[in-house]
Motif scaffolding. Structure first.
Motif, short mmCIF file in Angstrom:
data_model
loop_
_atom_site.label_atom_id
_atom_site.label_comp_id
_atom_site.label_asym_id
_atom_site.label_seq_id
_atom_site.Cartn_x
_atom_site.Cartn_y
_atom_site.Cartn_z
N ASN A 127 -9.40 -11.10 -4.36
CA ASN A 127 -9.55 -10.33 -3.12
C ASN A 127 -10.67 -11.01 -2.34
OD1 ASN A 127 -10.40 -8.61 -1.11
ND2 ASN A 127 -9.92 -6.76 -2.27
N ILE A 128 -10.27 -11.80 -1.36
CA ILE A 128 -11.24 -12.65 -0.68
C ILE A 128 -12.27 -11.82 0.08
CG2 ILE A 128 -9.98 -12.93 1.49
CD1 ILE A 128 -11.84 -15.65 -0.49
N ASN A 129 -11.84 -10.67 0.55
CA ASN A 129 -12.76 -9.77 1.26
C ASN A 129 -13.85 -9.26 0.34
OD1 ASN A 129 -12.76 -9.01 3.96
ND2 ASN A 129 -10.72 -8.14 3.75
N SER A 159 -10.55 -12.46 6.47
CA SER A 159 -10.55 -11.00 6.41
C SER A 159 -9.72 -10.40 7.52
CB SER A 159 -11.99 -10.48 6.53
OG SER A 159 -12.77 -10.91 5.45
N HIS A 212 0.78 -4.25 8.85
CA HIS A 212 2.23 -4.37 8.98
C HIS A 212 2.95 -3.96 7.71
CE1 HIS A 212 1.60 -6.77 12.68
NE2 HIS A 212 2.73 -6.21 12.98
N GLN A 213 2.35 -4.29 6.56
CA GLN A 213 3.05 -4.00 5.31
C GLN A 213 2.91 -2.55 4.90
OE1 GLN A 213 1.13 -7.25 3.26
NE2 GLN A 213 3.11 -8.12 2.73
N LEU A 214 1.81 -1.93 5.29
CA LEU A 214 1.54 -0.56 4.81
C LEU A 214 1.95 0.52 5.79
CD1 LEU A 214 -2.01 -0.98 3.20
CD2 LEU A 214 0.24 -1.28 2.16
N ILE A 227 -0.90 4.18 -2.11
CA ILE A 227 -1.15 5.14 -1.05
C ILE A 227 -0.29 6.37 -1.28
CG2 ILE A 227 -0.99 5.56 1.44
CD1 ILE A 227 -1.63 2.71 1.93
N GLU A 239 -6.08 -10.88 6.85
CA GLU A 239 -5.64 -10.01 5.77
C GLU A 239 -5.43 -8.59 6.29
OE1 GLU A 239 -8.44 -9.62 2.56
OE2 GLU A 239 -6.86 -9.18 1.12
N PHE A 265 7.13 -5.81 -0.34
CA PHE A 265 6.37 -6.91 0.25
C PHE A 265 6.81 -7.18 1.69
CE2 PHE A 265 6.22 -11.54 1.08
CZ PHE A 265 4.85 -11.72 1.08
N ARG A 272 -14.45 -17.14 6.34
CA ARG A 272 -14.22 -15.91 5.59
C ARG A 272 -13.91 -14.74 6.51
NH1 ARG A 272 -17.10 -11.87 3.90
NH2 ARG A 272 -19.14 -12.74 4.39
N GLU A 317 -9.91 -2.60 -2.02
CA GLU A 317 -9.05 -1.49 -1.60
C GLU A 317 -7.71 -1.51 -2.34
OE1 GLU A 317 -8.65 -2.09 2.59
OE2 GLU A 317 -10.48 -1.00 3.06
N TYR A 318 -7.50 -2.55 -3.12
CA TYR A 318 -6.20 -2.67 -3.79
C TYR A 318 -6.34 -3.23 -5.21
CZ TYR A 318 -6.58 -7.46 -1.94
OH TYR A 318 -7.00 -8.72 -1.60
N GLY A 331 8.01 -5.07 3.66
CA GLY A 331 7.71 -3.91 4.49
C GLY A 331 8.93 -3.07 4.81
N LYS A 357 2.59 -0.17 -2.71
CA LYS A 357 3.12 -1.17 -1.76
C LYS A 357 2.55 -2.54 -2.10
CE LYS A 357 4.11 2.14 1.77
NZ LYS A 357 4.67 2.26 3.11
N ASN A 358 3.44 -3.49 -2.27
CA ASN A 358 3.02 -4.85 -2.63
C ASN A 358 2.68 -5.63 -1.38
OD1 ASN A 358 3.77 -4.28 -5.33
ND2 ASN A 358 5.89 -4.72 -4.79
N THR A 359 1.55 -6.29 -1.40
CA THR A 359 1.15 -7.06 -0.21
C THR A 359 1.07 -8.56 -0.46
OG1 THR A 359 -1.15 -6.56 -0.76
CG2 THR A 359 -0.07 -5.16 0.87
N GLY A 360 1.18 -8.97 -1.71
CA GLY A 360 1.15 -10.41 -1.96
C GLY A 360 1.53 -10.74 -3.38
N TYR A 389 -1.36 -2.02 -2.92
CA TYR A 389 -2.06 -0.82 -2.49
C TYR A 389 -1.36 0.38 -3.10
CZ TYR A 389 -4.81 -3.14 1.18
OH TYR A 389 -5.69 -3.92 1.86
#
Lengths: 189, 189
Positions: A79-81, B132, B141-143, A61, B135, A172, B128, A90-91, A174, A66-69, A59
């Motif tokens: 991005n499964i979403n 979501s 938590h990470q951001l 911001i 995710e 990652f 799914r 969003e990222y 946090g 910020k790394n999330t994965g 992401y």
DNA sequence: TTGATTTTGTGACAAATGTCTCAGCTTATT
DNA sequence: AATAAGCTGAGACATTTGTCACAAAATCAA
């Protein structure tokens, strides 16, 4: 391609016919370091099976990243979403090294899934793997403090520590890179 | 049952025939407050659609309980990992209030999915949705820091604040109840 | 209602983490 | 080799959070 077939067959039964059929949805694609597999704002229409190299989701911001994965060889990055809902991502997903990937095209895949139950089941299992991974990620944040999170990664995903830089790993986990540096120092002595 | 049908049709196209077919996999089940929908160590063979009341998922580590999720009306509660993989659950799902649920039986559901593509698609969409949600959880938590997490929940899931106690919410946010109390105090003044 | 139990709010102090800074060390590029 | 850029380790200090203790408020059961 053999890696991919092995990967698929570790998830579900998959006949040679299904494999043959699946080919029309697949293309090879390479990325240079720092290339985007997916950019914020884009709709994700691909699954990226990773043959070589690794990437990360990030992401951006207020200018800070910020790394999330992280995604390594023999895994699928996406991005499964966005892939599932058709909404913009969003990222970003970025190559951390030169990457060789096999791209699943979403439209082709959905088309094939209607013809082949094995391909539909494969899709469902890929999603389930993703759900598991995300659940694990949120779990380690809710259950563990920073040091425990680091130790969990160290034990469960040792390749993270070998291949991911301190700054990226800190993001990652946090925390700031200084905090992660302190934890490492504490554990050495 | 109408709630459930509306829920299903918000996820995917679902004919009256599929709905008829699905009935054989469904049973009504009620839980008293503090009853377990799923216990640690059990294999999860059900999806619980919630008609009334709400529940939470909780890990028990060294005698202390940590809440990792809440499930409200018109949502499905389950352990997607255990459900999909057949491995024992690492956590409990507990009723926070008296609950009325509609239980999807896994075996029946898989049986029906082979007969009906709509039912298989429904299953994929449920997974799914879960992916979501997980995710999103790991993202916050990470951001975000604690206060930002609280504000995110306040804005995105206001019913959390109305229905979940401070202690439970603190556990969910990954902080102590004292810290959450301070944040609330800060925000009032 | 009464009494017991649980939940919440608060303060004091300790511990952890963030912020800022700088120096030394890699790595990449020319 | 030389330069530039990025990464890491470390210290000083501020802020946040955790821990412990206790009282007030709310909830529950008899």
């Amino acid at each position: 391609m053999d890696n991919l077939l092995n990967y698929i067959r570790s998830l579900t039964t998959f006949s040679d016919e299904s494999w043959e059929l699946l080919q029309s949805a697949l293309t090879n694609k390479e990325f240079k370091k720092a290339d985007f597999l997916l950019q914020e704002g884009e709709i994700c229409n691909s699954l990226f099976y990773i043959n070589k190299g690794f990437g990360k989701s990030q992401y951006e911001i207020d200018g800070t990243i910020k790394n999330t994965g992280f995604f390594f060889e023999n895994e699928i990055a996406t991005n499964i979403n966005s892939f599932g809902s058709g909404l913009p991502s969003e990222y970003n997903i970025v190559a951390c090294e030169p990457m060789e990937t096999i791209v699943f095209d979403k439209n082709q895949l959905f088309h094939l899934a209607k013809q082949s139950r094995e391909i539909e089941t494969l899709g469902r299992n890929c999603i389930r793997l993703f759900a598991s991974k995300q659940e694990e990620l949120s779990k380690i944040h809710q259950l563990y403090n920073t040091q425990e999170r680091y130790e969990y990664i160290e034990k469960t995903y040792p390749q993270f520590l070998q291949r991911v830089s301190l700054s990226q790993l800190a993001s990652f986990l946090g925390v700031t890179r200084e905090t992660l540096s302190r934890i490492r120092k504490k554990r050495i002595s």
